[in-house]
Design a protein around this motif. Structure first.
Motif, PDB file in Angstrom:
ATOM      1  N   SER A 149       2.349  -8.656  -8.715  1.00  0.00           N
ATOM      2  CA  SER A 149       3.128  -7.413  -8.639  1.00  0.00           C
ATOM      3  C   SER A 149       2.188  -6.237  -8.417  1.00  0.00           C
ATOM      4  O   SER A 149       0.971  -6.312  -8.660  1.00  0.00           O
ATOM      5  CB  SER A 149       3.913  -7.183  -9.933  1.00  0.00           C
ATOM      6  N   GLY A 150       2.785  -5.140  -7.985  1.00  0.00           N
ATOM      7  CA  GLY A 150       2.018  -3.920  -7.838  1.00  0.00           C
ATOM      8  C   GLY A 150       1.473  -3.434  -9.165  1.00  0.00           C
ATOM      9  O   GLY A 150       0.366  -2.905  -9.236  1.00  0.00           O
TER      10      GLY A 150
ATOM     11  N   LEU B 160      -0.955  -5.283  -1.877  1.00  0.00           N
ATOM     12  CA  LEU B 160      -0.751  -4.503  -3.100  1.00  0.00           C
ATOM     13  C   LEU B 160      -1.865  -3.495  -3.358  1.00  0.00           C
ATOM     14  O   LEU B 160      -1.756  -2.680  -4.273  1.00  0.00           O
ATOM     15  CB  LEU B 160      -0.598  -5.449  -4.299  1.00  0.00           C
TER      16      LEU B 160
ATOM     17  N   ASP C 152      -2.336  -2.547 -10.011  1.00  0.00           N
ATOM     18  CA  ASP C 152      -2.717  -1.253 -10.582  1.00  0.00           C
ATOM     19  C   ASP C 152      -3.561  -1.443 -11.839  1.00  0.00           C
ATOM     20  O   ASP C 152      -4.575  -0.760 -12.040  1.00  0.00           O
ATOM     21  CB  ASP C 152      -1.471  -0.433 -10.933  1.00  0.00           C
TER      22      ASP C 152
ATOM     23  N   LYS D  46       0.111   2.902  -2.860  1.00  0.00           N
ATOM     24  CA  LYS D  46      -0.623   1.745  -3.384  1.00  0.00           C
ATOM     25  C   LYS D  46      -2.055   2.167  -3.705  1.00  0.00           C
ATOM     26  O   LYS D  46      -2.568   3.118  -3.113  1.00  0.00           O
ATOM     27  CB  LYS D  46      -0.621   0.606  -2.356  1.00  0.00           C
TER      28      LYS D  46
END
Length: 378
Positions: A223-224, A58, A228, A120
């Motif tokens: 999760s991405g 990720l 982030d 990403k």
């Protein structure tokens, strides 16, 4: 994948690890200051593509190795990022007519585009020397970390080249006319200037880097979006370093032509900085000063893809307008890195001898839009 999962791949001169939710890339050619070979470019492209397509990864980070210390210890993995492309290879390949030289630039610029458009979070640990191709590996990062050891530059006019690897794009986005200044002089800047000029995001003590690197590999995200958010929270830019004063630079480097810039600098008798800067410009390739100035100004209104296509045309012309030993670039590399006499025989020899229009030939493409080697970049 859990936090204990560790997979390491060693390819040519790069090391790729998957730890937690992170893909961690180490440039591992320290004796050459991690200068990029064609195989390294290919392995970096393959690694970044695989990490991009791996749903368990990720975020991605990249660092360089230090030639001091014992391999395998965390401390030995910092202290140098990347000094650029392998210019000795450029020299040998150009003299031999080796087609691998063309492959190198096509594949390197494609790699630069991949990084700039990476979906990403991509974090660059820009410790030590970050020059030329090293800037191409780092300027597209979501987070660009510099340290008290960072020495950043695009010094290509010193070898009869121009600031490539997307240099037209990212230098032209610097405040004011800093892009022209850095492109023409090849000036080496430190962390605070890099942040002020928009070429880095945060400064950390070099001693903190091993812990930061380990922190990236110790976390598992669901999760991405969570990755982030963690990156945005963990790596907050210092607002006190968010702007750089450019007025002094703009006074000179906003002028229309190279000769105007040098004349104005040399006329500023009471300004030591101006005198020193003029002296630096007098040592660079006069022809490539004109090419680099035009490059940065054209790129200011270009997309990244169009800039890279332009630079691909330009680098082809650097080795083919005057082929072999007659190339300004081959001569510059000879003087700086091969014979090391530091006496390049530039042609033309003086800034005053570069006639209007001489730089234009470098921007002529040898390809049609349909046959351009970077036609697929969007």
């Amino acid at each position: 994948m859990n936090a204990e999962t560790l997979k390491t791949e060693i390819k040519s001169d790069i090391i790729v690890e998957r730890r937690g939710s992170a893909g961690l890339i180490t440039l591992n050619r320290p004796k050459a200051l991690n200068a990029l070979s064609l195989q390294m470019v290919r392995d970096l492209t393959a690694a970044l593509t695989a990490l991009r397509d791996d749903p368990a990864v990720l975020l991605v980070a990249i660092r360089g190795t230090n030639k001091h210390g014992q391999p395998g210890t965390p401390e030995s993995r910092f202290g140098g990022f990347c000094a650029g492309g392998d210019i000795r290879f450029f020299h040998q390949a150009a003299l031999a007519g080796d087609s691998a030289l063309e492959d190198f630039f096509t594949e390197e610029y494609s790699l630069n585009h991949l990084i700039q458009s990476y979906p990403k979070p991509y974090i660059a640990f820009m410790d030590g020397i970050v020059m030329g191709g090293g800037m191409g590996l780092s300027q597209g990062a979501k987070v660009r970390i510099v340290t008290e050891h960072t020495k950043m530059a695009m010094p290509e006019t010193n070898i009869g080249l121009f600031p490539d690897v997307g240099g037209g794009y990212f230098l032209s986005r610097c405040p004011g006319h800093v892009g022209e200044y850095l492109a023409l002089t090849g000036e080496v800047i430190g962390a605070d200037e890099a942040i002020g000029f928009g070429l880095a995001d945060i400064k950390r003590d070099a001693a903190q880097l091993p812990a930061l690197w380990d922190a990236l590999g110790s976390r598992v995200f669901v999760s991405g979006a969570e990755a982030d958010q963690w990156v945005a929270t963990e790596f907050i830019a210092d607002p006190e370093r968010s702007s750089g004063a450019t007025g002094h630079i703009d006074t000179y480097f906003s002028l229309q032509r190279v000769k105007h810039i040098v004349d104005a600098l040399e006329a500023a008798k009471d300004d030591p900085w101006a005198g020193k800067t003029a002296s630096v410009l007098r040592k660079r390739s006069p022809l490539m000063l004109h090419v680099a100035l035009e490059q940065v100004r054209r790129a200011r209104s270009m997309s990244l893809a169009d800039d890279l296509r332009m630079e691909r045309d330009m680098v082809h012309q650097c080795f083919h307008l005057r082929p072999g030993a007659r190339s300004e670039t081959v001569e510059g590399i000879r003087a700086l890195a091969v014979d090391k006499d530091y006496k390049p025989q530039w042609l033309p020899a003086r800034i005053e001898d570069v006639k209007p229009g001489m730089a234009d030939a470098f921007f002529a493409s040898p390809w049609t839009a349909e046959t351009h080697p970077l036609r697929g970049l969007k």
